[in-house]
Design a protein around this motif. Structure first.
Motif, PDB file in Angstrom:
ATOM      1  N   LYS A  97       0.812  -1.218   0.000  1.00 29.29           N
ATOM      2  CA  LYS A  97       0.000   0.000   0.000  1.00 29.29           C
ATOM      3  C   LYS A  97       0.843   1.265   0.000  1.00 29.29           C
ATOM      4  CE  LYS A  97      -3.903   2.194   2.358  1.00 29.29           C
ATOM      5  NZ  LYS A  97      -4.824   2.150   3.523  1.00 29.29           N
ATOM      6  N   SER A  98       1.515   1.558   1.110  1.00 28.86           N
ATOM      7  CA  SER A  98       2.133   2.874   1.211  1.00 28.86           C
ATOM      8  C   SER A  98       3.272   2.890   2.221  1.00 28.86           C
ATOM      9  CB  SER A  98       1.087   3.926   1.608  1.00 28.86           C
ATOM     10  OG  SER A  98       0.560   3.628   2.887  1.00 28.86           O
ATOM     11  N   GLN A 145       2.272   6.692  -1.731  1.00 23.58           N
ATOM     12  CA  GLN A 145       2.288   5.540  -2.627  1.00 23.58           C
ATOM     13  C   GLN A 145       3.358   5.737  -3.694  1.00 23.58           C
ATOM     14  OE1 GLN A 145      -1.704   5.672  -4.103  1.00 23.58           O
ATOM     15  NE2 GLN A 145      -2.614   4.858  -2.221  1.00 23.58           N
ATOM     16  N   THR A 147       4.635   4.532  -7.557  1.00 24.52           N
ATOM     17  CA  THR A 147       4.194   3.911  -8.797  1.00 24.52           C
ATOM     18  C   THR A 147       5.279   4.048  -9.852  1.00 24.52           C
ATOM     19  OG1 THR A 147       3.126   5.958  -9.539  1.00 24.52           O
ATOM     20  CG2 THR A 147       1.764   4.381  -8.322  1.00 24.52           C
ATOM     21  N   THR A 155       5.701   9.469  -7.125  1.00 23.75           N
ATOM     22  CA  THR A 155       5.137   9.429  -5.785  1.00 23.75           C
ATOM     23  C   THR A 155       3.803  10.145  -5.759  1.00 23.75           C
ATOM     24  OG1 THR A 155       6.129  11.507  -5.024  1.00 23.75           O
ATOM     25  CG2 THR A 155       7.483   9.517  -4.855  1.00 23.75           C
ATOM     26  N   ASP A 237       5.731  -1.206 -10.781  1.00 27.08           N
ATOM     27  CA  ASP A 237       5.623  -0.415  -9.561  1.00 27.08           C
ATOM     28  C   ASP A 237       6.555  -0.960  -8.483  1.00 27.08           C
ATOM     29  OD1 ASP A 237       3.684   1.035 -10.821  1.00 27.08           O
ATOM     30  OD2 ASP A 237       2.004   0.064  -9.804  1.00 27.08           O
TER      31      ASP A 237
END
Length: 433
Positions: A97-98, A145, A147, A155, A237
């Protein structure tokens, strides 16, 4: 914390092949473990301070009705950060997730100029200008997050919250009654909170993406020299788990030429007649593969010897083509690269201008020369050249602790502890100013 993490994502970590079951086709996998993130977290204050200082705080103007005074016009101008300190910060990795960063007790002091005016009794206009200072205490919660966009890290911080514990207005050189402070404190507090929540979070995200580009460009520079470079575009990612952060890169070797330094070969055959010459041509770019026993370098070379004929201006040429395979183990210590020869094989392919007996004699001489003199000399020079090359790219500025270069089947595992790359952060912050 996020910016500091991105700063080393492409430069440090454990490099290994993609594990089974992953969809990536990566040449380099860079992993930063949770303990490493805690090291990076130590420098959070500098990045957060830069974010606060880079925010373009707008002038705030308006007017407010007040009993007895009528309508009071006001404006806050030249709002800037004069001081910032951080008591503590923590980082957590949320699986798939983060990256969650909690920053507590950010003490920020803002200053600027307050201008106000109103019409007093008998129609007299009053205009005043007072320097002000706002003392605040803030907590930040940033959930970021990561990607991949066109091969580069991007970000996004969809959740960014600021909580205010304190926001006090101080007026410098105050000559008016306390009603001025009463009038503006609540309004300034409300307005400044709105500005900070929007602008600071936006600036942190902007800086993180600028840093991501900075890092990937710097990493590509470190992995290139002259006509040789490495494409380190992301294959997908970045992966976030509870214990590490990982990015997958192509690591495709790009080369636009290959030249053999002939001087070293002339020096290596110093025992030959003074007018004799030797030339070595690489018939193809060396193939490098990683195996459990070490790094294996395979190449085909053509060696040409020119010997002078007695009392004649012409030379006798002897040429032969050979396949050479060397197995090398690399190590890094005290900011120097060391190479150890584990195995060496030379296989003759074609020979010209030599009888069978002389060919065997030359082959024996060549193998003995390469094994006892050539390879150690070449490796010694390569150690110096590669060390100088890595230092020119800034590797010596890193505090690398207990590095290990472990050959595996199909890849190299590089693992180490490291100190925070302070020089990279300094370079990046300077690039923002």
């Amino acid at each position: 914390m996020l910016a500091a993490t991105v700063l080393t994502l492409a430069l440090l970590g454990n490099a290994h092949a993609c594990s089974k079951g992953t969809s990536c086709e990566a040449g380099i996998v860079c992993r930063i473990t949770k303990p490493a993130l805690l090291v990076l977290n130590q420098e959070t204050a500098k990045v957060i301070q830069t974010a606060f200082q880079r925010v373009n705080y707008p002038n705030i103007t308006g007017e407010k009705a007040m009993m007895l005074l009528g309508r009071v016009k006001y404006g806050l101008y030249n709002i800037q950060v004069s001081h910032l300190s951080i008591a503590s910060s923590q980082v957590e990795l949320v699986e798939a997730k983060s990256i969650d960063v909690s920053i507590e007790n950010v003490s920020v002091v803002f200053n600027g100029t307050l201008k106000y005016g109103y019409t007093a009794a008998w129609g007299l206009g009053i205009d005043q200008s007072i320097d002000f200072e706002i003392d605040s205490a803030i907590d930040l919660q940033i959930n970021t997050q990561l990607t991949c966009d066109s091969g580069r890290v991007r970000t996004n911080a969809p959740n960014c919250h600021l909580s205010f514990h304190k926001l006090l207005l101080h007026l410098q050189g105050e000559r008016e009654p306390g009603w001025i402070k009463q009038l503006f404190t609540n309004f300034i507090s409300y307005t400044l909170k709105l500005i900070l929540k929007g602008q600071v979070c936006k600036e942190i995200n902007v800086i993180s993406n600028i840093m991501a580009d900075f890092v990937q460009t710097r990493a590509a520079s470190i992995l290139s020299d002259g006509d040789i470079g490495v494409d380190i575009s992301l294959t997908g990612d970045p992966v976030i788990t509870a214990s590490y952060l990982e990015s997958h890169h192509k690591a495709v070797l790009e080369t636009w030429g290959f030249n053999t330094n002939q001087e070293i070969f002339q020096e290596l055959v110093g025992g030959l007649p003074s007018q004799a010459q030797v030339t070595v041509h690489c018939l193809k770019v060396p193939k490098i593969s990683c195996q459990n026993k070490g790094v294996v370098v395979s190449s085909s070379v053509m060696v040409e010897f020119l010997f002078p004929r007695p009392d004649q201006p012409h030379f006798v040429a002897y040429t032969f083509e050979e396949d050479i395979i060397t197995t090398v183990q690399a190590s890094y210590s005290k900011k120097k690269l060391f190479l150890s020869l584990l195995d060496f094989q030379i296989t003759p392919k074609t020979v010209s201008n030599l009888t069978e007996s002389s060919s065997e004699s030359v082959q024996s001489f060549l193998q003995s020369m390469i094994d006892t003199v050539g390879i150690p000399e070449v490796m010694s020079r390569l150690e110096a050249v590669f060390t100088a090359l890595m230092n020119s790219k800034g590797l010596s500025l890193f505090d690398i602790i207990n590095p290990e270069i472990i050959p595996q089947d199909g890849f190299l595992l590089l693992q180490m502890d490291f100190g925070f790359p302070e020089h990279l952060l300094v370079d990046f912050l300077q690039s923002l100013s």
